[in-house]
Scaffold this active site. Structure first.
Site, PDB file in Angstrom:
ATOM      1  N   GLU A   1     -19.904 -18.062 -13.955  1.00 53.93           N
ATOM      2  CA  GLU A   1     -19.318 -18.764 -12.809  1.00 53.93           C
ATOM      3  C   GLU A   1     -20.355 -19.506 -11.970  1.00 53.93           C
ATOM      4  O   GLU A   1     -20.050 -20.518 -11.344  1.00 53.93           O
ATOM      5  CB  GLU A   1     -18.557 -17.774 -11.923  1.00 53.93           C
ATOM      6  CG  GLU A   1     -17.356 -17.123 -12.600  1.00 53.93           C
ATOM      7  CD  GLU A   1     -17.725 -16.056 -13.607  1.00 53.93           C
ATOM      8  OE1 GLU A   1     -18.885 -15.562 -13.574  1.00 53.93           O
ATOM      9  OE2 GLU A   1     -16.877 -15.696 -14.440  1.00 53.93           O
TER      10      GLU A   1
ATOM     11  N   PHE B   1     -13.922 -14.183  -8.772  1.00 52.18           N
ATOM     12  CA  PHE B   1     -15.000 -14.838  -9.525  1.00 52.18           C
ATOM     13  C   PHE B   1     -15.249 -16.274  -9.070  1.00 52.18           C
ATOM     14  O   PHE B   1     -16.216 -16.902  -9.500  1.00 52.18           O
ATOM     15  CB  PHE B   1     -14.675 -14.827 -11.030  1.00 52.18           C
ATOM     16  CG  PHE B   1     -14.320 -13.465 -11.561  1.00 52.18           C
ATOM     17  CD1 PHE B   1     -15.099 -12.355 -11.257  1.00 52.18           C
ATOM     18  CD2 PHE B   1     -13.190 -13.282 -12.349  1.00 52.18           C
ATOM     19  CE1 PHE B   1     -14.762 -11.090 -11.734  1.00 52.18           C
ATOM     20  CE2 PHE B   1     -12.846 -12.032 -12.832  1.00 52.18           C
ATOM     21  CZ  PHE B   1     -13.631 -10.923 -12.526  1.00 52.18           C
TER      22      PHE B   1
ATOM     23  N   HIS C   1      -4.851 -15.243  -8.991  1.00 49.36           N
ATOM     24  CA  HIS C   1      -5.023 -13.779  -8.960  1.00 49.36           C
ATOM     25  C   HIS C   1      -5.711 -13.307  -7.677  1.00 49.36           C
ATOM     26  O   HIS C   1      -6.587 -12.445  -7.695  1.00 49.36           O
ATOM     27  CB  HIS C   1      -5.792 -13.296 -10.192  1.00 49.36           C
ATOM     28  CG  HIS C   1      -5.063 -13.533 -11.479  1.00 49.36           C
ATOM     29  ND1 HIS C   1      -4.718 -14.798 -11.914  1.00 49.36           N
ATOM     30  CD2 HIS C   1      -4.587 -12.680 -12.419  1.00 49.36           C
ATOM     31  CE1 HIS C   1      -4.077 -14.707 -13.060  1.00 49.36           C
ATOM     32  NE2 HIS C   1      -3.966 -13.438 -13.394  1.00 49.36           N
TER      33      HIS C   1
END
Ligand SMILES: Cc1ncc(C[n+]2csc(CCOP(=O)(O)OP(=O)(O)O)c2C)c(N)n1
Ligand SMILES: [Mg+2]
Lengths: 263, 313
Positions: free
Chosen positions: B56, B81, B107
């Protein structure tokens, strides 16, 4: 170019002395590399810093920005007088790379991000059918950062051949020698195993530097990593191979001595 | 029964439309592309889609590089993330350069559920709202999501958009138009204002319905843009209703409750109560169970409303 390199070294010691802070060591080690880039290799236009077809140079080790400002000023991106304002309030020349300065491509100061940024710029060039090359300079201490290796892996995955990595192998990082702080050897093997074609050169030999940079610029399907063996603090005897001058400016007396040696 | 729809699916579909309209749109992902639904785009535009694998930090700096050469990168992964993990890269490469990067995370929050606390992005709004120059938006439902994605694609500058894993109730009124930086009154009311964001807007509307039966006339405001915050709307609500309740699926510190409280303290102090997650991580569980456990329910909003209304004096 040799006399140009000397002028740039003088700028570096003067501007850090005037600021009373900054990073002369890793700036001095990279002088030949940046001189060759800006005065021989890069396709660029100082009066149009955002020219879409320009080659990009990204100084990932953003603390060494005195060498970048010095070549940018010499190339005509801004007035040489600006160098004396380095790190001062209201200056165009920040303590680490920032896009506010004409000719500076990205923001830096936190190690490890430049090669990834370079991948983005290289991908954009490929998408747009532009044939520019992106050069990224990374410090040897900076190679401790995991993100450098995320990027090294991704550049191969994306099959970029318009991206060149230059490692300034001056063997010193912030506190001490890389061999003591974090051993990065075998560094050439590491780059090779990530899919790069590695060339090791003497980073102070202008002929070798130009050859390596021009060879890397071919866009021949390979990613070139140039490991430039250099001396931190090069050109000023008491700064050479001395970790103390990583992040310390010369005092007035030291400045005089440095300028004498660089005359 | 209210219709449910997925915000991340609305994102994926809108992104595909945008891809057809604007060739400068590129999409970057981190090995969660099926989940973030950027695969619709990837399938039609493989050349403009870059999977960076599970890396990431690299992904954020690559996006900044793409933006620097005129691309409009949408970069997607899960909330945890896409905020905390690469925070330094977002701060330096994106925020400090004012790079035109759109971070769209899915999420978010505890309704991510059974993956447990590592997957519950409940600090992300505090982190992202701390970044200078960022636009931070939490759409209230799938309908608003589609509008938000279109809107940020046209905006110049860094954005963070927060979406959910499960489908959530469709509550935006027909004809609703998202405007960046503007909160929107979804239900009029004069006794108290409930300022809610994301999935809590639906809970606030439900709470207001029940409160009406008790004779409390609660206004419900959808605060989808957390940064820049709509100060004017918050101050108007305080003047007109004299009491404020906030509701969010995020830690109490640093999210909507903190932001609204600061606006009120500096401009128009009125009784405030913040419905949010206390200083605690949550274990694995179903979305609804976790919402109950952490008090992110219409009932808890009602309790907060009664309490602030009593304090109005
Ligand atoms: C992420 C991050 N960690 C720590 C630092 C502090 N720091 C500044 S320079 C430096 C050492 C860099 O060494 P090297 O890459 O070898 O640079 P050079 O020798 O060329 O100056 C460190 C640790 C930083 N700037 N960024
Ligand atoms: Mg070094």
């Amino acid at each position: 170019m040799e006399s140009r390199a000397r002028v740039i070294r003088r700028h570096i010691v003067k501007m850090t002395a005037a600021a009373g802070s900054g990073h002369p060591g890793g700036s001095l080690s990279a002088v030949e590399l940046l001189t060759a880039l800006y005065f021989r290799v890069l396709r660029h236009n100082p009066s149009d810093p955002h020219w879409l077809d320009r080659d990009r140079f990204i100084l990932s080790k953003g603390h060494c920005v005195p060498v970048l400002y010095s070549v940018l000023a010499e190339a005509g991106y801004f007035d040489v007088k600006e160098l004396q304002t380095f790190r001062k309030v209201g200056s165009l020349l920040q303590g680490h790379c920032h896009v506010m300065t004409p000719g500076v491509e990205q923001c830096a100061g936190s190690l490890g991000q430049g090669l990834s940024f370079g991948i983005g710029a290289a991908l954009a060039g490929r998408l747009d059918g532009r044939d520019y090359t992106v050069y990224v300079m990374i410090g040897d201490g900076e190679c401790d950062e995991g993100q450098v290796w995320e990027a090294a892996m991704a550049a191969s995955h994306f099959r970029l051949d318009n991206l060149v990595a230059i490692v300034d192998r001056n063997r010193i990082q912030n506190d001490r020698h890389t061999s003591e702080a974090m051993e990065i050897e075998p560094i050439a093997d590491k780059w090779a195993s990530f899919g790069w074609t590695v060339k090791e050169i003497d980073g102070h030999d202008l002929a070798q530097v130009v050859d390596a940079l021009e060879a890397a610029h071919q866009q021949d399907g390979e990613r070139h990593a140039i490991i430039a063996h250099t001396t931190k603090g090069k050109g000023v005897s008491f700064m050479e191979d001395n970790p103390e001058f990583h992040g310390k400016a010369p005092n007035p007396e030291q400045l005089q001595k440095a300028l004498q040696e660089l005359s | 029964m209210v219709t449910q729809a997925s915000t991340r699916e609305a994102y994926g579909k809108t992104l595909l439309e945008l891809g057809r309209e604007n060739t400068n749109i590129v999409v970057i992902g981190g090995d969660l592309n099926k989940s973030t639904m950027t695969t619709f785009f990837a399938k039609e535009f493989p050349d403009r889609f870059f999977d960076c694998g599970a890396a990431e930090q690299n992904m954020m700096s690559i996006s900044a590089g793409l933006a620097s050469s005129g691309k409009i990168p949408f970069v997607s992964t899960f909330a945890v993330f896409g905020s905390g993990r690469p925070f330094d890269q977002i701060r330096i490469s994106i925020a400090q350069a004012r790079a035109n990067v759109k971070i769209v995370v899915t999420h978010a929050g505890i309704i991510t559920g059974s993956d447990g606390m590592s997957a519950h992005g409940i600090e992300d709004l505090a982190l992202m709202c701390s970044l200078v120059g960022f636009t931070v938006v939490v759409p209230a439902d799938a309908r608003e999501t589609a509008q938000v994605i279109r809107s940020v694609a046209e905006m110049d500058g860094p954005c963070y958009i927060r979406l959910s894993r499960p489908a959530t109730p469709l509550i935006c009124p027909e004809g609703y138009r998202f405007q960046p930086g503007k909160a929107s009154v979804f239900r009029p009311g004069g006794d108290v204002s409930i300022l809610a964001t994301g999935i809590m807007v639906a809970k606030a509307l439900e709470a207001a319905g029940t409160l009406a039966q008790e004779g409390i006339d609660a206004r419900v405001v959808n605060v989808s843009t957390l940064k820049p915050i709509d100060q004017e709307c918050i101050i108007r609500c305080a003047h007109e209703t004299g009491a404020i309740v906030t509701a969010e699926e995020h830690l109490k510190h640093g999210g909507l409750g903190s932001i609204v409280s600061q606006v009120l303290v500096e401009n128009c102090p009125v009784p405030v109560s913040t419905v949010a997650i206390e200083d605690v991580y949550s274990h694995s569980g179903e979305a609804d169970e976790l919402l109950q456990l952490r008090g992110l329910t219409p009932e808890k909003i009602q309790v907060a409303v009664r309490e602030v209304v009593a304090r109005k004096g």
